[in-house]
Design a protein around this motif. Sequence first.
Motif, mmCIF file in Angstrom:
data_model
loop_
_atom_site.group_PDB
_atom_site.id
_atom_site.type_symbol
_atom_site.label_atom_id
_atom_site.label_comp_id
_atom_site.label_asym_id
_atom_site.label_seq_id
_atom_site.Cartn_x
_atom_site.Cartn_y
_atom_site.Cartn_z
ATOM 1 N N LEU A 52 0.818 -1.186 0.048
ATOM 2 C CA LEU A 52 0.033 -0.025 0.100
ATOM 3 C C LEU A 52 0.675 1.279 0.129
ATOM 4 O O LEU A 52 1.975 1.287 0.443
ATOM 5 C CB LEU A 52 -1.084 0.233 1.195
ATOM 6 N N ALA A 53 0.263 2.264 -0.473
ATOM 7 C CA ALA A 53 1.086 3.681 -0.759
ATOM 8 C C ALA A 53 1.626 4.002 0.928
ATOM 9 O O ALA A 53 2.872 4.605 0.874
ATOM 10 C CB ALA A 53 0.356 4.653 -1.271
ATOM 11 N N ASP A 54 0.699 3.799 1.864
ATOM 12 C CA ASP A 54 1.277 4.114 3.212
ATOM 13 C C ASP A 54 2.394 3.359 3.604
ATOM 14 O O ASP A 54 2.912 3.722 4.614
ATOM 15 C CB ASP A 54 0.256 4.464 4.184
ATOM 16 N N THR A 55 2.503 2.225 3.049
ATOM 17 C CA THR A 55 3.744 1.481 3.504
ATOM 18 C C THR A 55 5.011 1.562 2.989
ATOM 19 O O THR A 55 6.205 1.457 3.561
ATOM 20 C CB THR A 55 3.475 -0.238 3.105
ATOM 21 N N ILE A 56 4.934 2.373 1.574
ATOM 22 C CA ILE A 56 6.547 2.683 1.214
ATOM 23 C C ILE A 56 7.449 3.425 2.153
ATOM 24 O O ILE A 56 8.411 3.069 2.362
ATOM 25 C CB ILE A 56 6.214 3.685 0.101
ATOM 26 N N PRO A 57 6.815 4.550 2.870
ATOM 27 C CA PRO A 57 7.901 5.269 3.804
ATOM 28 C C PRO A 57 8.504 4.153 4.941
ATOM 29 O O PRO A 57 9.618 4.114 5.343
ATOM 30 C CB PRO A 57 6.843 6.208 4.705
ATOM 31 N N ASP A 58 7.706 2.830 5.276
ATOM 32 C CA ASP A 58 8.098 2.076 6.093
ATOM 33 C C ASP A 58 9.134 0.890 5.458
ATOM 34 O O ASP A 58 10.248 0.761 6.057
ATOM 35 C CB ASP A 58 7.037 0.971 6.654
ATOM 36 N N ALA A 100 22.141 2.952 1.103
ATOM 37 C CA ALA A 100 22.333 3.038 -0.313
ATOM 38 C C ALA A 100 21.224 2.253 -1.079
ATOM 39 O O ALA A 100 20.402 2.665 -2.059
ATOM 40 C CB ALA A 100 23.525 2.332 -0.940
ATOM 41 N N SER A 101 20.650 1.322 -0.389
ATOM 42 C CA SER A 101 19.457 0.537 -0.972
ATOM 43 C C SER A 101 18.048 1.051 -0.837
ATOM 44 O O SER A 101 17.249 0.998 -1.739
ATOM 45 C CB SER A 101 19.329 -1.046 -0.113
ATOM 46 N N ALA A 102 17.842 2.234 0.111
ATOM 47 C CA ALA A 102 17.007 2.758 0.209
ATOM 48 C C ALA A 102 16.718 3.761 -0.912
ATOM 49 O O ALA A 102 15.666 3.933 -1.350
ATOM 50 C CB ALA A 102 16.586 3.660 1.651
#
Length: 81
Positions: free
Chosen positions: A44-50, A61-63
């Motif tokens: 979900l879009a709100d999971t991307i920051p996690d 660097a992976s982030a």
Amino acid sequence: MGRAGQALKQVLNTYGISQNQLASAMGIGRSTVNHWVNDKRDPLADTIPDIVAALERLDKASAQDFLVLYLGRTVYLRNSP
């Protein structure tokens, strides 16, 4: 496959991060990460920051690469304290 799943699969392979490592860093089950990278479900879009926060803890660097692959452009992460 969704863009997030593709980006995540590539980053995990490139940086040698296991699905289990990411799941543990996020506090979720490995099967959830497996569903993302194997095109069964998109995060979900709100999971991307996690995802980004967990990747930063595992390999900064992976982030950055995940965000570039996911968004299709360079992004600058704030320095963590």
